[in-house]
Design an enzyme around this catalytic site. Structure first.
Site, PDB file in Angstrom:
ATOM      1  N   CYS A  23     -20.144  -9.423  58.054  1.00  0.00           N
ATOM      2  CA  CYS A  23     -19.075 -10.456  57.431  1.00  0.00           C
ATOM      3  C   CYS A  23     -17.787  -9.522  57.144  1.00  0.00           C
ATOM      4  O   CYS A  23     -17.939  -8.174  57.201  1.00  0.00           O
ATOM      5  CB  CYS A  23     -19.720 -10.879  55.985  1.00  0.00           C
ATOM      6  SG  CYS A  23     -19.766  -9.816  54.635  1.00  0.00           S
TER       7      CYS A  23
ATOM      8  N   CYS B  16     -17.965  -7.358  54.114  1.00  0.00           N
ATOM      9  CA  CYS B  16     -19.009  -5.909  54.489  1.00  0.00           C
ATOM     10  C   CYS B  16     -18.000  -5.141  55.110  1.00  0.00           C
ATOM     11  O   CYS B  16     -18.262  -4.006  55.211  1.00  0.00           O
ATOM     12  CB  CYS B  16     -19.887  -6.571  55.108  1.00  0.00           C
ATOM     13  SG  CYS B  16     -20.953  -7.785  54.417  1.00  0.00           S
TER      14      CYS B  16
ATOM     15  N   ASP C 271      10.213 -15.291  87.024  1.00  0.00           N
ATOM     16  CA  ASP C 271      10.757 -14.422  88.037  1.00  0.00           C
ATOM     17  C   ASP C 271      10.495 -15.332  89.301  1.00  0.00           C
ATOM     18  O   ASP C 271       9.495 -15.904  89.356  1.00  0.00           O
ATOM     19  CB  ASP C 271      10.296 -13.173  87.981  1.00  0.00           C
ATOM     20  CG  ASP C 271      10.821 -12.341  89.167  1.00  0.00           C
ATOM     21  OD1 ASP C 271      12.200 -12.403  89.234  1.00  0.00           O
ATOM     22  OD2 ASP C 271      10.213 -11.678  89.684  1.00  0.00           O
TER      23      ASP C 271
END
Length: 704
Positions: free
Chosen positions: A16, A19, A397
């Site tokens: 997590c 953590c 371009d």
């Protein structure tokens, strides 16, 4: 971060976001470590300084994190969901929770048996939570585990054992969901890693060896049999075959490869036998660069994620303060019951848990970047993903982007007794020694038409105008109308033909002698077959303005602009002018993308909100200079990329709204005392579940 002393490790078991933050802090506390960069999305950590694997694993012991050097091969344990230790504990906790409520109905809520069963449920399901939460509480470190620990202990103190057990179970379920969602999101990187084989058949002398890719050297000859995957980037030196490059470029149609062509690691040899000279080491292959850039991209925090992280930093302590005030002030000043208001304070703590809020952005970003990579689009960070989702203007371009970038002969006309075939033969002889791109178009046409081979003597290039040479004793000229205007009067009907062709965007070259114009050829850079449909799709998904930037003359630019239905055409531009146009568009419209090949338009790409380069699989420049690289050498994936980015933005906004909305609703229910502890956790788990499932939808975003 210094490259010389940097050590990179892969992590297993990083579950997590909280953590991850704690793990990073623990590593920083190691005295020999100077700096740490933890990449939660890719599950990697980079460290400057000295730290052993054992020290790093000790720093992550609270979450069972395993550490492996980046280049070390390891087989990740595929533990079934229900066999993971923490999930087993959650299941046992649920078992005792159910029995606790059965005991409540049979023996009563305050029965010792009922309390014991609920206490077992709390201890078994909340063991890992309490280990971390109590340590944090002692150190005055307030995160969601601290909130939960205080809430559960408080519930037990005021006799709400059943609700405390429900809180433990639902929080464990929330943690499991978060771990599962990040694991699914990371799966996109793992699938990229599995694309290229670990070994290749190498021919040295007359012998063939099966060698690990790490031991293959540049210059080795690699044998690729039909049906095998290509293990290394290289150049075909023998044989021809159809190669499926979908894993790298996203192109669904196999590409024909023959001697001199480039092949990429991870592509599939469909039919022929090939010998390939290895041109890059394993860590430098295109797929290795893609993996590295995707991992770096997932570590880049998007603006919305940075905002949420900053908010969460102050949010958690603020919730602790509000919960304390709710629990203490009413009993002290308005005569409220302590038990009732402490209970409401605990409910505020539980509702305040920022789980869903913390993962609302990273899960969506990691999932979207992984999905794009599998579809041949490299997005180099959450910030670029968000910017792409806000685009209003796309500038292109012209050469090699909207057009093929390879001029072709479109017209040949004789104005004399010479046939068109003879005219083409003379033109080819004149252009044999020329280096101009238009010359190669005439030579390709002559070869295709099997033109006669004339020898040109005394060739002379006439800079900026054309060329001349003697063919069979006659001096012929080829070049622009300007060249012939200096020698003779061009008839009116010829001038009209030239003007009409130039208005169509074609370059006209006259062919003749010093006395007579024999005929002309017209050459044009052909518009890509897909360009028109791409522009139409962009308009359909909400792009307000499409602009073409070109160095060509205005007539040629206007012709292509009309053909493709572009909003605007800016012609006769130098590279600096393109840069100025992009700056002007940004000032007017805010969010502007520039699409090019990443080489001659690098300044314009850099100045746009998002620089998008195509042909990333074939050029390192495109991978390095652009914010987004389309791995195939076409624009097919551009609408998909913008649509995915927009969907990701919507998902992030929905996630944050869900996370905030449910918590706000739950907090309002606290005022009349309708919110129970288990309802508070259910609101938290519910918002986490909604956020996770909503983000997972990005995995299903298909290329259309």
């Amino acid at each position: 971060m210094s490259e010389e002393t940097k050590h990179v490790y892969r992590l297993q078991g990083l579950s997590c976001a909280n953590c991850a933050a704690k793990f990073e802090k623990n590593i920083r506390d190691i005295q020999t470590v100077e700096d740490v960069q933890l990449n939660f999305g890719a599950s990697k950590v980079a460290i400057v300084g000295d730290a052993s694997v054992e020290q790093l694993e000790a720093a992550g012991a609270f979450d069972g994190i395993k550490v492996y050097p980046e280049r070390e091969k390891f087989n990740e344990e595929k533990v079934p969901f229900w066999q993971k230790r923490e999930n087993k504990n959650t299941m046992v906790s649920l078992f005792f929770l159910i029995f606790g409520y059965i005991s409540t109905f049979s023996a009563g809520e305050s029965s010792l048996v009922t309390i014991t069963i609920f206490a077992l449920s709390i201890l078994i399901g909340g063991y890992d939570l309490f280990k971390v939460g109590l340590k944090n509480l002692v150190r005055f470190e307030f995160d969601m585990k601290t909130l939960m620990t205080v809430a559960i202990i408080g519930a037990a103190i005021i006799g709400e054992w059943g609700e405390g057990a429900v809180v433990v179970f639902l929080f464990a379920l929330s943690e499991t969901l978060e771990g599962y969602s990040m694991d699914k999101a990371r799966q996109s990187i793992r699938s990229l890693m599995d694309i290229a084989p670990d070994t290749a058949l190498i021919k040295r002398g007359n012998q063939e060896f099966q060698i690990a890719v790490e031991d293959i050297q540049v210059g080795d000859t690699m044998i690729i049999k039909p049906g095998q995957k290509v293990a290394m980037d290289g150049e075909v030196i023998k044989g021809q075959s159809s190669i499926n490059q979908a894993a790298i470029t996203g192109e669904s149609i196999p590409v024909h490869k023959e001697t001199g062509d480039e092949v990429f690691a991870g592509s599939l040899n469909e039919e022929g036998f090939l010998e390939v000279r290895v041109t890059k080491l394993a860590e430098d292959t295109t797929i290795a660069k893609i993996i590295h850039l995707v991992e770096e991209a997932q570590a880049e925090r998007a603006p919305s994620q940075a905002f949420v992280d900053r908010f969460a930093k102050y949010y958690t302590p603020a919730i602790m303060g509000i919960a304390l005030l709710v629990a203490v002030l009413p009993p002290l000043f308005i005569g409220g019951g302590w038990s009732e208001w402490i209970y409401r304070g605990l409910a505020v703590l539980v509702v305040g848990c920022p789980c869903a809020l913390v993962i609302s952005t990273p899960v969506a970003i990691v999932t979207a970047i992984g999905n794009a990579a599998k579809n041949g689009v490299l997005i180099k960070g959450g910030i670029h993903l968000e910017e792409t989702g806000r685009l209003k203007v796309v500038a292109f371009d012209k050469t090699g982007t909207l057009t093929e970038g390879k001029p072709e002969v479109t017209d040949i006309a004789s104005l004399s007794d010479m046939t068109e075939h003879e005219l083409l033969s003379v033109a080819a002889a004149l252009e044999t020694f020329s280096q101009h791109p238009l010359a190669s178009a005439i030579l390709r046409k002559a070869a295709a038409e099997k033109a006669m081979l004339y020898t040109a003597d005394d060739f002379q290039s006439l800079t900026g105008k054309g060329a001349k040479a003697a063919i069979n004793g006659t001096v012929y000229y080829i070049g622009s109308p300007k060249l012939f205007e200096d020698m003779l009067a061009i008839p009116e009907h010829v001038q009209q033909s030239v003007s009409q062709l130039q208005a169509q965007g074609k370059t006209v070259m006259l062919i003749g002698t010093g006395e007579e114009i024999k005929g002309y050829t017209a050459v044009a850079d052909q518009v890509r077959d897909s360009s028109l449909s791409i522009i139409q799709k962009l308009k359909k998904i909400g792009i307000e303005k499409t602009v073409m930037l070109t160095g060509d003359n205005k007539a040629a630019g206007a012709s292509i602009g009309k053909q493709l239905g572009l909003t605007d055409v800016q012609a006769e531009l130098m590279p600096q002018d393109k840069l100025d146009v992009i700056k002007s568009l940004r000032a007017q419209h805010g969010h502007v993308a520039m699409v090019g090949d990443g080489i001659n338009d690098a300044p314009a790409l850099a100045s746009a909100s998002v620089g998008i380069a195509m042909g990333g699989a074939g050029t390192d420049t495109a991978l390095e200079t652009a914010d987004i690289a389309l791995m195939a050498d076409d624009l097919e994936k551009l609408p998909y990329t913008i649509a995915l980015s927009r969907k990701t933005l919507h998902v992030i906004k929905q996630n944050i709204a869900f996370a905030f909305g449910l918590k706000l609703l739950a907090l309002l229910l606290i005022i009349p005392g309708w919110l129970t502890l288990w309802m508070a956790v259910f609101a938290d788990v519910g918002s986490t579940l909604i956020v996770v499932l909503n983000s997972m939808r990005l995995m299903k975003t298909k290329y259309k």
